[in-house]
Scaffold this motif. Structure first.
Motif, mmCIF file in Angstrom:
data_model
loop_
_atom_site.group_PDB
_atom_site.id
_atom_site.type_symbol
_atom_site.label_atom_id
_atom_site.label_comp_id
_atom_site.label_asym_id
_atom_site.label_seq_id
_atom_site.Cartn_x
_atom_site.Cartn_y
_atom_site.Cartn_z
ATOM 1 N N UNK A 67 -46.508 -19.264 -0.979
ATOM 2 C CA UNK A 67 -47.597 -18.287 -0.907
ATOM 3 C C UNK A 67 -47.050 -16.870 -0.793
ATOM 4 N N UNK A 68 -45.826 -16.754 -0.284
ATOM 5 C CA UNK A 68 -45.204 -15.433 -0.167
ATOM 6 C C UNK A 68 -45.045 -14.807 -1.552
ATOM 7 N N UNK A 69 -44.562 -15.577 -2.495
ATOM 8 C CA UNK A 69 -44.394 -15.083 -3.856
ATOM 9 C C UNK A 69 -45.716 -14.750 -4.514
ATOM 10 N N UNK A 70 -46.717 -15.568 -4.247
ATOM 11 C CA UNK A 70 -48.037 -15.321 -4.820
ATOM 12 C C UNK A 70 -48.654 -14.054 -4.230
ATOM 13 N N UNK A 71 -48.503 -13.893 -2.918
ATOM 14 C CA UNK A 71 -48.998 -12.680 -2.267
ATOM 15 C C UNK A 71 -48.239 -11.455 -2.787
ATOM 16 N N UNK A 72 -46.944 -11.615 -3.017
ATOM 17 C CA UNK A 72 -46.145 -10.509 -3.551
ATOM 18 C C UNK A 72 -46.617 -10.127 -4.951
ATOM 19 N N UNK A 73 -46.994 -11.105 -5.767
ATOM 20 C CA UNK A 73 -47.499 -10.814 -7.113
ATOM 21 C C UNK A 73 -48.802 -10.015 -7.030
ATOM 22 N N UNK A 74 -49.680 -10.378 -6.095
ATOM 23 C CA UNK A 74 -50.918 -9.612 -5.896
ATOM 24 C C UNK A 74 -50.573 -8.193 -5.453
ATOM 25 N N UNK A 75 -49.661 -8.075 -4.505
ATOM 26 C CA UNK A 75 -49.220 -6.763 -4.023
ATOM 27 C C UNK A 75 -48.665 -5.923 -5.172
ATOM 28 N N UNK A 76 -47.784 -6.522 -5.992
ATOM 29 C CA UNK A 76 -47.192 -5.803 -7.116
ATOM 30 C C UNK A 76 -48.269 -5.328 -8.089
ATOM 31 N N UNK A 77 -49.241 -6.186 -8.352
ATOM 32 C CA UNK A 77 -50.320 -5.825 -9.280
ATOM 33 C C UNK A 77 -51.141 -4.655 -8.697
ATOM 34 N N UNK A 78 -51.508 -4.746 -7.430
ATOM 35 C CA UNK A 78 -52.277 -3.663 -6.814
ATOM 36 C C UNK A 78 -51.490 -2.354 -6.805
ATOM 37 N N UNK A 79 -50.201 -2.453 -6.512
ATOM 38 C CA UNK A 79 -49.355 -1.265 -6.470
ATOM 39 C C UNK A 79 -49.263 -0.619 -7.861
ATOM 40 N N UNK A 80 -49.050 -1.429 -8.877
ATOM 41 C CA UNK A 80 -48.931 -0.885 -10.232
ATOM 42 C C UNK A 80 -50.240 -0.287 -10.717
ATOM 43 N N UNK A 81 -51.360 -0.885 -10.337
ATOM 44 C CA UNK A 81 -52.666 -0.331 -10.712
ATOM 45 C C UNK A 81 -52.931 0.992 -9.993
ATOM 46 N N UNK A 82 -52.382 1.134 -8.798
ATOM 47 C CA UNK A 82 -52.608 2.311 -7.977
ATOM 48 C C UNK A 82 -51.847 3.525 -8.477
ATOM 49 N N UNK A 83 -50.649 3.272 -9.029
ATOM 50 C CA UNK A 83 -49.778 4.373 -9.485
ATOM 51 C C UNK A 83 -50.454 5.227 -10.533
#
Length: 83
Positions: A67-83
């Motif tokens: 789940x850590x990797x899955x949560x990290x993928x969500x985090x990465x997606x949110x971060x990239x959308x935010x930039x």
């Protein structure tokens, strides 16, 4: 109103040629947060997983398989959308 958080499906990734530290999401999924909002990670999204030092993989598990990797993928997606 508070919602139960969850991932819509298991984390399925595939290797990228020449990239041992990045993976491509093979099946789209979403994370539903406590406000009921869905955060979608599309098929084809590239993630580097969580920044967990390799020695800790023995304790926490490989970031790709948890789940850590899955949560990290969500985090990465949110971060990239935010930039």
């Amino acid at each position: 109103m508070t919602y139960r958080t969850y991932f819509s499906r298991p984390f399925v990734t595939q290797d990228l040629p020449g990239g041992e530290d990045v993976w491509q999401v093979a099946e789209a999924f979403y994370f539903k947060d406590t406000q009921g909002k869905r955060h979608v990670v599309p098929r084809g999204f590239i993630t580097d997983g969580a920044s967990i030092p390799r020695p800790l993989w023995v304790i926490l598990g490989h970031p790709r398989d948890t789940d850590i990797g899955q949560a990290a993928a969500v985090h990465n997606r949110l971060y990239r959308d935010w930039e």
